[in-house]
Design an enzyme around this catalytic site. Sequence first.
Site, PDB file in Angstrom:
ATOM      1  N   HIS A  89      19.335  19.097  25.750  1.00 15.39           N
ATOM      2  CA  HIS A  89      17.995  18.541  25.543  1.00 15.39           C
ATOM      3  C   HIS A  89      17.108  18.908  26.719  1.00 15.39           C
ATOM      4  CE1 HIS A  89      14.811  15.658  24.644  1.00 15.39           C
ATOM      5  NE2 HIS A  89      15.327  15.610  23.434  1.00 15.39           N
ATOM      6  N   ARG A  91       0.842  -1.211   0.000  1.00 18.37           N
ATOM      7  CA  ARG A  91       0.000   0.000   0.000  1.00 18.37           C
ATOM      8  C   ARG A  91       0.869   1.251   0.000  1.00 18.37           C
ATOM      9  NH1 ARG A  91      -2.908  -1.112   4.983  1.00 18.37           N
ATOM     10  NH2 ARG A  91      -3.610   1.022   4.933  1.00 18.37           N
ATOM     11  N   ILE A 135      24.982  26.113  21.164  1.00 15.19           N
ATOM     12  CA  ILE A 135      25.795  25.220  20.346  1.00 15.19           C
ATOM     13  C   ILE A 135      24.856  24.147  19.795  1.00 15.19           C
ATOM     14  CG2 ILE A 135      27.911  23.852  20.272  1.00 15.19           C
ATOM     15  CD1 ILE A 135      28.175  26.906  21.184  1.00 15.19           C
ATOM     16  N   MET A 136      24.729  24.144  18.499  1.00 15.38           N
ATOM     17  CA  MET A 136      23.691  23.333  17.864  1.00 15.38           C
ATOM     18  C   MET A 136      23.988  21.830  17.952  1.00 15.38           C
ATOM     19  SD  MET A 136      21.225  25.061  16.928  1.00 15.38           S
ATOM     20  CE  MET A 136      21.136  26.582  17.783  1.00 15.38           C
ATOM     21  N   ARG A 184      -5.770  24.114  26.339  1.00 13.58           N
ATOM     22  CA  ARG A 184      -5.910  25.554  26.506  1.00 13.58           C
ATOM     23  C   ARG A 184      -5.406  25.916  27.898  1.00 13.58           C
ATOM     24  NH1 ARG A 184      -6.469  30.448  28.608  1.00 13.58           N
ATOM     25  NH2 ARG A 184      -7.884  31.839  27.507  1.00 13.58           N
ATOM     26  N   ASP A 204      20.454  15.117  16.822  1.00  9.30           N
ATOM     27  CA  ASP A 204      20.764  15.935  15.646  1.00  9.30           C
ATOM     28  C   ASP A 204      22.269  16.068  15.391  1.00  9.30           C
ATOM     29  OD1 ASP A 204      18.163  16.493  14.869  1.00  9.30           O
ATOM     30  OD2 ASP A 204      17.979  18.182  16.253  1.00  9.30           O
ATOM     31  N   ARG A 263       9.353  11.480  11.326  1.00  9.63           N
ATOM     32  CA  ARG A 263       8.487  11.887  12.438  1.00  9.63           C
ATOM     33  C   ARG A 263       7.013  11.917  12.056  1.00  9.63           C
ATOM     34  NH1 ARG A 263       9.844  14.200  17.365  1.00  9.63           N
ATOM     35  NH2 ARG A 263      11.564  12.717  17.211  1.00  9.63           N
ATOM     36  N   PHE A 315      23.504  20.148  20.711  1.00  7.78           N
ATOM     37  CA  PHE A 315      23.840  19.823  22.105  1.00  7.78           C
ATOM     38  C   PHE A 315      22.697  20.235  23.030  1.00  7.78           C
ATOM     39  CE2 PHE A 315      27.930  19.987  20.105  1.00  7.78           C
ATOM     40  CZ  PHE A 315      28.637  18.958  20.706  1.00  7.78           C
ATOM     41  N   HIS A 317       9.089  10.704  19.719  1.00 12.07           N
ATOM     42  CA  HIS A 317       9.737  11.135  20.956  1.00 12.07           C
ATOM     43  C   HIS A 317       8.759  11.833  21.886  1.00 12.07           C
ATOM     44  CE1 HIS A 317      13.479  12.483  23.206  1.00 12.07           C
ATOM     45  NE2 HIS A 317      13.642  11.191  22.988  1.00 12.07           N
ATOM     46  N   ARG A 363      19.351   8.062  22.050  1.00 10.12           N
ATOM     47  CA  ARG A 363      19.492   7.637  20.659  1.00 10.12           C
ATOM     48  C   ARG A 363      20.885   7.877  20.102  1.00 10.12           C
ATOM     49  NH1 ARG A 363      14.738  11.738  19.352  1.00 10.12           N
ATOM     50  NH2 ARG A 363      16.121  12.892  20.742  1.00 10.12           N
ATOM     51  N   HIS A 381      14.710  22.903  17.682  1.00  9.33           N
ATOM     52  CA  HIS A 381      14.100  21.565  17.567  1.00  9.33           C
ATOM     53  C   HIS A 381      14.740  20.878  16.359  1.00  9.33           C
ATOM     54  CE1 HIS A 381      11.213  18.441  18.070  1.00  9.33           C
ATOM     55  NE2 HIS A 381      10.102  19.026  17.662  1.00  9.33           N
TER      56      HIS A 381
HETATM   57  C1  LIG Z   1      15.593  16.489  17.987  1.00  9.46           C
HETATM   58  C2  LIG Z   1      15.616  17.677  18.889  1.00  9.46           C
HETATM   59  O1  LIG Z   1      14.792  18.539  18.780  1.00  9.46           O
HETATM   60  S1  LIG Z   1      16.813  17.731  20.074  1.00  9.46           S
HETATM   61  C3  LIG Z   1      17.104  19.468  20.376  1.00  9.46           C
HETATM   62  C4  LIG Z   1      17.782  20.112  19.200  1.00  9.46           C
HETATM   63  N1  LIG Z   1      18.149  21.498  19.484  1.00  9.46           N
HETATM   64  C5  LIG Z   1      19.424  21.893  19.600  1.00  9.46           C
HETATM   65  O2  LIG Z   1      20.371  21.140  19.475  1.00  9.46           O
HETATM   66  C6  LIG Z   1      19.618  23.373  19.853  1.00  9.46           C
HETATM   67  C7  LIG Z   1      20.634  23.613  20.941  1.00  9.46           C
HETATM   68  N2  LIG Z   1      20.129  23.221  22.236  1.00  9.46           N
HETATM   69  C8  LIG Z   1      19.388  24.082  23.011  1.00  9.46           C
HETATM   70  O3  LIG Z   1      19.164  25.234  22.653  1.00  9.46           O
HETATM   71  C9  LIG Z   1      18.816  23.550  24.316  1.00  9.46           C
HETATM   72  O4  LIG Z   1      19.629  22.520  24.840  1.00  9.46           O
HETATM   73  C10 LIG Z   1      17.363  23.044  24.179  1.00  9.46           C
HETATM   74  C11 LIG Z   1      16.474  24.168  23.642  1.00  9.46           C
HETATM   75  C12 LIG Z   1      17.303  21.869  23.219  1.00  9.46           C
HETATM   76  C13 LIG Z   1      16.850  22.587  25.526  1.00  9.46           C
HETATM   77  O5  LIG Z   1      17.012  23.630  26.393  1.00  9.46           O
HETATM   78  P1  LIG Z   1      16.198  23.803  27.760  1.00  9.46           P
HETATM   79  O6  LIG Z   1      15.696  22.547  28.301  1.00  9.46           O
HETATM   80  O7  LIG Z   1      15.193  24.862  27.537  1.00  9.46           O
HETATM   81  O8  LIG Z   1      17.351  24.233  28.693  1.00  9.46           O
HETATM   82  P2  LIG Z   1      17.811  25.692  28.929  1.00  9.46           P
HETATM   83  O9  LIG Z   1      17.660  26.509  27.696  1.00  9.46           O
HETATM   84  O10 LIG Z   1      17.098  26.146  30.154  1.00  9.46           O
HETATM   85  O11 LIG Z   1      19.347  25.482  29.215  1.00  9.46           O
HETATM   86  C14 LIG Z   1      19.869  25.183  30.489  1.00  9.46           C
HETATM   87  C15 LIG Z   1      21.302  25.707  30.568  1.00  9.46           C
HETATM   88  O12 LIG Z   1      22.107  24.976  29.664  1.00  9.46           O
HETATM   89  C16 LIG Z   1      22.640  25.828  28.647  1.00  9.46           C
HETATM   90  N3  LIG Z   1      22.523  25.160  27.381  1.00  9.46           N
HETATM   91  C17 LIG Z   1      21.640  24.197  27.035  1.00  9.46           C
HETATM   92  N4  LIG Z   1      21.856  23.801  25.793  1.00  9.46           N
HETATM   93  C18 LIG Z   1      22.886  24.533  25.328  1.00  9.46           C
HETATM   94  C19 LIG Z   1      23.558  24.595  24.102  1.00  9.46           C
HETATM   95  N5  LIG Z   1      23.206  23.805  23.087  1.00  9.46           N
HETATM   96  N6  LIG Z   1      24.557  25.476  23.964  1.00  9.46           N
HETATM   97  C20 LIG Z   1      24.935  26.268  24.962  1.00  9.46           C
HETATM   98  N7  LIG Z   1      24.336  26.263  26.169  1.00  9.46           N
HETATM   99  C21 LIG Z   1      23.323  25.398  26.340  1.00  9.46           C
HETATM  100  C22 LIG Z   1      21.792  27.092  28.693  1.00  9.46           C
HETATM  101  O13 LIG Z   1      22.486  28.211  28.245  1.00  9.46           O
HETATM  102  C23 LIG Z   1      21.429  27.163  30.149  1.00  9.46           C
HETATM  103  O14 LIG Z   1      22.509  27.696  30.840  1.00  9.46           O
HETATM  104  P3  LIG Z   1      22.285  28.727  32.042  1.00  9.46           P
HETATM  105  O15 LIG Z   1      21.477  27.960  33.067  1.00  9.46           O
HETATM  106  O16 LIG Z   1      23.664  29.063  32.470  1.00  9.46           O
HETATM  107  O17 LIG Z   1      21.518  29.881  31.463  1.00  9.46           O
HETATM  108  O1  LIG Z   2      11.969  15.552  22.740  1.00  4.14           O
HETATM  109  C1  LIG Z   2      12.317  16.681  22.396  1.00  4.14           C
HETATM  110  O2  LIG Z   2      12.109  17.706  23.067  1.00  4.14           O
HETATM  111  C2  LIG Z   2      13.059  16.888  21.131  1.00  4.14           C
HETATM  112  C3  LIG Z   2      13.544  15.622  20.526  1.00  4.14           C
HETATM  113  O3  LIG Z   2      14.550  15.075  20.908  1.00  4.14           O
HETATM  114  C4  LIG Z   2      12.728  15.007  19.488  1.00  4.14           C
HETATM  115  O4  LIG Z   2      11.642  15.503  19.180  1.00  4.14           O
HETATM  116  O5  LIG Z   2      13.174  13.979  18.934  1.00  4.14           O
END
Ligand SMILES: CC(=O)SCCNC(=O)CCNC(=O)[C@H](O)C(C)(C)COP(=O)(O)OP(=O)(O)OC[C@H]1O[C@@H](n2cnc3c(N)ncnc32)[C@H](O)[C@@H]1OP(=O)(O)O
Ligand SMILES: O=C([O-])CC(=O)C(=O)O
Length: 379
Positions: free
Chosen positions: A263, A72, A258-259, A361, A317, A342, A261, A189, A272, A224
Amino acid sequence: MSTTAPAIHRGLAGVVVDTTEISTVIPETNSLTYRGYPVQDLAAHRSFEEVAYLLWYGELPDAAQLREFQARERALRPLGRTTSELLARLPETCHPMDVLRTAVSFFGAEDPTEDDGSPAAHRAKSLTLLAKLPTVVAADQRRRRGLAPVPPDPGLGYAENFFHMCFGSVPAPEVVRCFETSLVLYAEHSFNASTFTARVVTSTLSDLYSAVTAAIGALKGPLHGGANEAVMHMLEEIGDPQRAAEWLDGALAAKRRIMGFGHRVYKHGDSRVPVMQEALDRLVARAADPETTRLATLHTALRNAMAGRKGIHPNLDYPAGLAYHLMGFDTPVFTPVFVMSRITGWTAHITEQLAHNALIRPLASYAGPDQRAVPAMAG
Ligand SMILES: CC(=O)SCCNC(=O)CCNC(=O)[C@H](O)C(C)(C)COP(=O)(O)OP(=O)(O)OC[C@H]1O[C@@H](n2cnc3c(N)ncnc32)[C@H](O)[C@@H]1OP(=O)(O)O
Ligand SMILES: O=C([O-])CC(=O)C(=O)O
């Protein structure tokens, strides 16, 4: 009369909003299961099509069920002429995620059963999207390369067919297997931002295409799904593996994210990543050319520097971004590939939301000006 200030949960961090039977993320043990099965075991032993079936039907298919499901899916892959014409008109300057979002919106507009929310109709629409999204993504990558689309091949599996449609050929089985591993790992996820978006839209009793269109918008952002592309841009910006630590210090001092890194849920490593990193290591070993070695060395150097400076671990990622580059995909296609996987999790959640629906809501604590009189218009 004294009022207690309500607790605010910015970003809904730590808030449990509903139950789900689809998957569970256990940060304490860095684990993830789909319908009870560890994702690592599914990645090692099952195809992406079997995982899609599992997410939608709750159980893995037997041989006959899988054959029927695959037949299918394969029959639904081609795009209609109107869809192809519409997509060909979109500017090549737009992001491929915009193309995908537009395609899903259009599939909804041309589906006379768009508003049929029955489980059977949802399954049919979910399968249609699963089958057609890779055709859209592959044709769009080729268009941007100035090439004509390659039609889907019903003799090929989901992962193989995607390579065939992108490049006109299928790479070695190890490369296809690595890609399939990424699809299994990306499939689902729990209540991540894009899935939650899909559930919010569904909770208003809107249609499946609207929910998926909104979810694509949520996934596009670099915090994300957009992070897998951002990882590649970051590696390109750093360039030399010797510069990784120095670059990181500068980026952290400038408060840059830092992209790839960190979660929201996992604080000790993404469940994973080890499986995807092994798949990436196999790709790197297979290629063994100086450019691949440079990128792999840089990737490792940045990971080690980040662990040393911040103790923050990579998310999926991080290895997936480099793996997709080594497979030959253009960087803007990485997040659309995430969508191709996804779509299974999103649609499973849409069906689940509808089965036990409650309008989503939340409340907000008002922080604006006190109530005041509207002034008369001056002059
Ligand atoms: C499949 C997916 O979607 S996985 C996620 C993919 N996204 C990324 O890789 C983008 C980079 N990562 C991030 O921005 C974050 O780690 C997120 C948005 C994914 C999660 O963040 P949150 O749970 O909201 O944590 P928060 O933003 O509160 O960070 C906590 C602390 O860690 C730090 N931190 C977290 N992730 C990062 C990062 N990637 N680079 C630098 N610092 C970071 C924050 O600056 C913060 O520090 P502080 O307390 O001194 O201010
Ligand atoms: O669970 C999250 O917040 C982001 C993630 O790792 C995903 O969607 O795979």
